[in-house]
Enzyme design. Structure first.
Site, PDB file in Angstrom:
ATOM      1  N   ARG B 210       0.845  -1.199   0.000  1.00  0.00           N
ATOM      2  CA  ARG B 210       0.000   0.000   0.000  1.00  0.00           C
ATOM      3  C   ARG B 210       0.876   1.242   0.000  1.00  0.00           C
ATOM      4  O   ARG B 210       1.680   1.430   0.909  1.00  0.00           O
ATOM      5  CB  ARG B 210      -0.901   0.018   1.239  1.00  0.00           C
ATOM      6  CG  ARG B 210      -1.673  -1.278   1.380  1.00  0.00           C
ATOM      7  CD  ARG B 210      -3.108  -1.115   1.766  1.00  0.00           C
ATOM      8  NE  ARG B 210      -3.785  -2.388   1.504  1.00  0.00           N
ATOM      9  CZ  ARG B 210      -4.839  -2.842   2.169  1.00  0.00           C
ATOM     10  NH1 ARG B 210      -5.362  -2.120   3.132  1.00  0.00           N
ATOM     11  NH2 ARG B 210      -5.389  -3.996   1.849  1.00  0.00           N
ATOM     12  N   GLU B 212       0.559   4.135   0.921  1.00  0.00           N
ATOM     13  CA  GLU B 212       0.033   5.197   1.788  1.00  0.00           C
ATOM     14  C   GLU B 212       1.163   6.134   2.176  1.00  0.00           C
ATOM     15  O   GLU B 212       2.219   5.706   2.616  1.00  0.00           O
ATOM     16  CB  GLU B 212      -0.583   4.588   3.054  1.00  0.00           C
ATOM     17  CG  GLU B 212      -1.872   3.840   2.770  1.00  0.00           C
ATOM     18  CD  GLU B 212      -2.448   3.173   4.023  1.00  0.00           C
ATOM     19  OE1 GLU B 212      -1.753   3.134   5.045  1.00  0.00           O
ATOM     20  OE2 GLU B 212      -3.585   2.697   3.939  1.00  0.00           O
ATOM     21  N   ARG B 218       0.923   2.427  13.214  1.00  0.00           N
ATOM     22  CA  ARG B 218       0.124   1.249  12.902  1.00  0.00           C
ATOM     23  C   ARG B 218      -0.061   0.997  11.408  1.00  0.00           C
ATOM     24  O   ARG B 218      -0.930   0.222  11.017  1.00  0.00           O
ATOM     25  CB  ARG B 218      -1.223   1.278  13.615  1.00  0.00           C
ATOM     26  CG  ARG B 218      -1.945   2.598  13.620  1.00  0.00           C
ATOM     27  CD  ARG B 218      -3.393   2.334  13.913  1.00  0.00           C
ATOM     28  NE  ARG B 218      -3.832   2.798  15.207  1.00  0.00           N
ATOM     29  CZ  ARG B 218      -5.090   2.671  15.629  1.00  0.00           C
ATOM     30  NH1 ARG B 218      -5.984   2.057  14.889  1.00  0.00           N
ATOM     31  NH2 ARG B 218      -5.454   3.138  16.794  1.00  0.00           N
ATOM     32  N   HIS B 219       0.743   1.646  10.584  1.00  0.00           N
ATOM     33  CA  HIS B 219       0.680   1.381   9.140  1.00  0.00           C
ATOM     34  C   HIS B 219       2.036   0.956   8.595  1.00  0.00           C
ATOM     35  O   HIS B 219       3.069   1.441   9.034  1.00  0.00           O
ATOM     36  CB  HIS B 219       0.209   2.635   8.394  1.00  0.00           C
ATOM     37  CG  HIS B 219      -1.232   2.947   8.616  1.00  0.00           C
ATOM     38  ND1 HIS B 219      -1.653   3.774   9.626  1.00  0.00           N
ATOM     39  CD2 HIS B 219      -2.350   2.518   7.976  1.00  0.00           C
ATOM     40  CE1 HIS B 219      -2.980   3.855   9.597  1.00  0.00           C
ATOM     41  NE2 HIS B 219      -3.427   3.097   8.610  1.00  0.00           N
ATOM     42  N   GLU B 352      -8.593  -2.006  15.063  1.00  0.00           N
ATOM     43  CA  GLU B 352      -9.169  -2.942  14.110  1.00  0.00           C
ATOM     44  C   GLU B 352      -8.113  -3.944  13.653  1.00  0.00           C
ATOM     45  O   GLU B 352      -6.988  -3.583  13.358  1.00  0.00           O
ATOM     46  CB  GLU B 352      -9.670  -2.154  12.887  1.00  0.00           C
ATOM     47  CG  GLU B 352     -10.316  -3.017  11.833  1.00  0.00           C
ATOM     48  CD  GLU B 352     -10.009  -2.523  10.421  1.00  0.00           C
ATOM     49  OE1 GLU B 352      -9.955  -1.301  10.211  1.00  0.00           O
ATOM     50  OE2 GLU B 352      -9.795  -3.379   9.543  1.00  0.00           O
ATOM     51  N   SER B 355     -11.025  -6.740   8.336  1.00  0.00           N
ATOM     52  CA  SER B 355     -12.260  -6.371   7.654  1.00  0.00           C
ATOM     53  C   SER B 355     -12.745  -7.571   6.879  1.00  0.00           C
ATOM     54  O   SER B 355     -11.942  -8.286   6.278  1.00  0.00           O
ATOM     55  CB  SER B 355     -12.019  -5.225   6.671  1.00  0.00           C
ATOM     56  OG  SER B 355     -11.965  -4.019   7.360  1.00  0.00           O
ATOM     57  N   ARG B 403      -0.655  -6.724  12.714  1.00  0.00           N
ATOM     58  CA  ARG B 403      -1.562  -6.202  13.742  1.00  0.00           C
ATOM     59  C   ARG B 403      -1.942  -7.280  14.749  1.00  0.00           C
ATOM     60  O   ARG B 403      -2.107  -7.013  15.937  1.00  0.00           O
ATOM     61  CB  ARG B 403      -2.821  -5.611  13.100  1.00  0.00           C
ATOM     62  CG  ARG B 403      -2.533  -4.278  12.438  1.00  0.00           C
ATOM     63  CD  ARG B 403      -3.825  -3.543  12.133  1.00  0.00           C
ATOM     64  NE  ARG B 403      -3.514  -2.193  11.669  1.00  0.00           N
ATOM     65  CZ  ARG B 403      -4.399  -1.210  11.607  1.00  0.00           C
ATOM     66  NH1 ARG B 403      -5.653  -1.421  11.967  1.00  0.00           N
ATOM     67  NH2 ARG B 403      -4.041  -0.022  11.186  1.00  0.00           N
TER      68      ARG B 403
END
Lengths: 429, 429
Positions: B210, B212, B218-219, B352, B355, B403
């Site tokens: 990703r 980002e 947390r990424h 979280e 998903s 995570r």
């Protein structure tokens, strides 16, 4: 609750199943649907006068390859596959397939590989193709469990890297924010760093990427590599693990994948005996030369040579003691004859499956070897540092999952062993 | 043969070990080396007058973090770690560490995370850091075996793809020969295609990418995702598998990683009880609003909201029935109230973890939903075709391995759960 089709027997009386309409035959008063799930095929028999109008309407809607659900009484019959049939009191179309289909799943119409791969979601429905991936899964399960049981820690190393593993040009470049980066060709440098980090024994099953231009039946641009590295070990230790890993995969398939092998028409599946025979590189080029493919010390083994030696060996085997010049910089040469190194290839009679070696763990020698390959040690600083602060002797190998499956099942094209292959011309689906 | 340090006991009499010099103390007539391998630490006691000159010379050469091998008599002693010591009749330096070390492995000198990651091969030698990866390995083993035992086929889907999974801009572009390609954000579209292909239940443990821009604790820009997809299943079925997968990972760690947990100072390790409690999205925003973080229907859960709801729940839990507008196009809405969909998040009290959802398996609805997100269905043709020729209802989820480990071990930064993290600024080592 739905049950797998292989569990549908006359003894259970009543069953609910779901699957794809494999074939449909209308004999006037009777319609037969062959329904397929990943476990098998079941004949659903519809006596038109005896079923409800809802069932009849659904049968009419159920084109080939539609997903249906049905429920009814199971009866023994010699005429149907598996000796039983289901007569539905409920049948509904869950997802109707358009007509015509882009690819024939029943394999009555042969298709080119390219057409098959373009429509891979249909191609993979063929029981014969699905069986390949059940066996691939079984191999990876057996290998993972063998390695876990033998003290290996599974690791995940980065796929986005700043340096080429072997300094080659066969790299996919990548825009990583404002930096230049590449897709990793192999976890080689990372698993070696983990030896310095004290992990002792690691394995990784992950994607590797090679920007090779040539498009052959045995190369992929993205593949799955099974890699190990072990500390305080030499090439013999690594070969011992390798032959047992491969034999355990074959054994697991023999024990658990009888149906899939039968679907593939493989009736003479043999688990290779360990230890695999070892020949030296020198012996291999002698066999090749005698067989009509002349090679001299320093040559790589050509495809023809692999075939000649493979025919002579007739089983999985190792080629050891390779010329140092033919192997990557991280290979350990023999101390008393540095022109030969502690490298090996594991060969299936058809082709090479694995390269491995005891690695060079001596910083000064490694720097020399990097230079000897015309590479700049500065580009490998992140990799070389661990060798300056306590690096145990270590050895390891990388085994291509696709080549393992391809040779195990005698597939003609390596693309057959990948769900969604990536090659020179294909990046979709 | 070398044995693991944890197996060195006075009862075995004589032992050969190999490892890193963790600490060294010179008390005049006696030198103590603490030697470390991945299984523990052993005191090697050198009475200078009683050992050979070769041993003495090697001890002098053995700087901290050098790799040594030694062999000798094991004696019980209360003063040494583990209640035993080894007095060497053989000791040799296998790989000498330069001085000074770029990072202190004994953790007496604290280091910034950046320094630690720059010297990760040394950082990973710390027993506390190594324990994280023993536990990560245990989690992935437990999860793989749970899924295999429950009929899931392990698959590997391509990482090089031609289309964005969610049409987002957070993609790393790639030069794939003469074509444009990307690194895959998620195996989502591929695992769905495998449902159409009749695989029934699949899982993948693989890299996701990703792009980002933000750099948080947390990424990650490259991570390991545990993904499943199952046919003829709804979101409840997927949640059932998920809570059992997570509980089986915790249980395996509790059963097999006592030493690693102790090394990490974790004394109150609890296996979560299944089933995990379920609350709806509506309930979650009510709790958040009551707790001082006001949210309205359609808002995403903020970090503050996650914390408020997490504190109230106090355990792993699910949030169900999300607003359709907050979820990706491939999510199945409820038929009778399409503004809400069959999506769920699995939450650790801190954040979280997962998903998931029942997916939309209806071609026409899926095309509508792609358009509603402002995307062009033509770009997804390779993905949409399978829905036209028989697609079963299906559900699945993606669980981030990092995570899971981060929350399980209460790590403060997700980078702690990755061997060689990749973030906005880091692509090496």
């Amino acid at each position: 609750m739905r049950i797998p089709i292989k569990d549908v027997t006359p003894e259970i009386g009543h069953a609910r199943i779901a699957g794809w309409v494999h074939e449909e035959r209308d004999l006037g008063g009777l319609t037969f649907l062959l329904v397929r799930d990943r476990t098998g095929i079941l004949q659903v028999t519809i006596p038109k006068k005896k079923v409800t109008p809802e069932v009849l309407a659904a049968v009419k809607e159920a084109t080939r390859e539609s997903v249906i659900e049905c429920e009814g009484v199971v009866k023994a019959t010699e005429k149907a596959p598996g000796g039983r049939e289901l007569v539905p009191d409920m049948l509904r179309v869950v997802s109707r397939a358009e007509t015509p289909l882009p690819l024939d799943v029943s394999e009555k119409v042969p298709a080119e590989l390219d057409t098959r791969l373009d429509n891979r979601y249909l191609d993979l429905r063929k029981p014969r193709i699905n069986a390949i991936f059940q066996i691939r899964n079984a191999c990876l399960r057996a290998i993972s469990e063998y390695l876990w049981d033998n003290g290996f820690t599974q690791v995940q190393t980065p796929k986005i890297v700043a340096a080429a593993t072997e300094g080659g040009t066969e790299l996919f470049p990548l825009a990583y924010f404002d930096k230049e980066a590449f897709l990793n060709q192999s976890p080689q440098l990372y698993k070696q760093m983990l030896m310095s980090a004290g992990f002792d024994r690691v394995f990784e099953i992950g994607a590797i990427f090679r920007a090779e231009e040539h498009n052959t039946v045995r190369h992929l641009n993205e593949a799955t590599s099974i890699d190990i590295e072990m500390s305080f070990a030499n090439e013999e230790d690594a070969m011992h693990v390798l032959e047992n890993v491969v034999a355990s995969a074959y054994q697991y398939v023999a024990d658990h994948c009888g149906d899939a092998l039968a679907t593939l028409g493989i009736t003479d599946f043999k688990v290779p005996t360990v230890p695999f025979p070892r020949i030296t590189y020198k012996e291999a080029i002698e066999i090749s030369t005698a067989g009509g493919e002349p090679l001299v010390f320093g040559d790589d083994l050509s495809t023809a040579a692999e075939r000649i030696v493979g025919e002579k060996m007739g089983t999985m085997y190792f080629i050891t003691e390779w010329p140092t010049s033919t192997r990557p910089f991280y290979t350990m040469p023999f101390e008393d004859r540095p022109e030969v190194c502690r490298a090996f290839d594991m060969m299936h009679p058809r082709m090479e499956l694995t390269s491995g070696a005891q690695r060079c763990h001596i910083h000064s020698l490694l720097v020399e070897q990097i230079k000897a390959k015309g590479l700049n040690p500065d580009a490998f600083e992140f990799y070389l540092n661990p060798f300056r602060y306590g690096m145990p002797p270590h050895a390891g190998w990388g085994l291509g999952a696709e080549r393992l499956v391809m040779t195990m099942l005698d597939l003609q094209n390596i693309r057959e062993a990948v769900l969604f292959p990536r090659d020179r011309h294909r990046v979709s689906p």
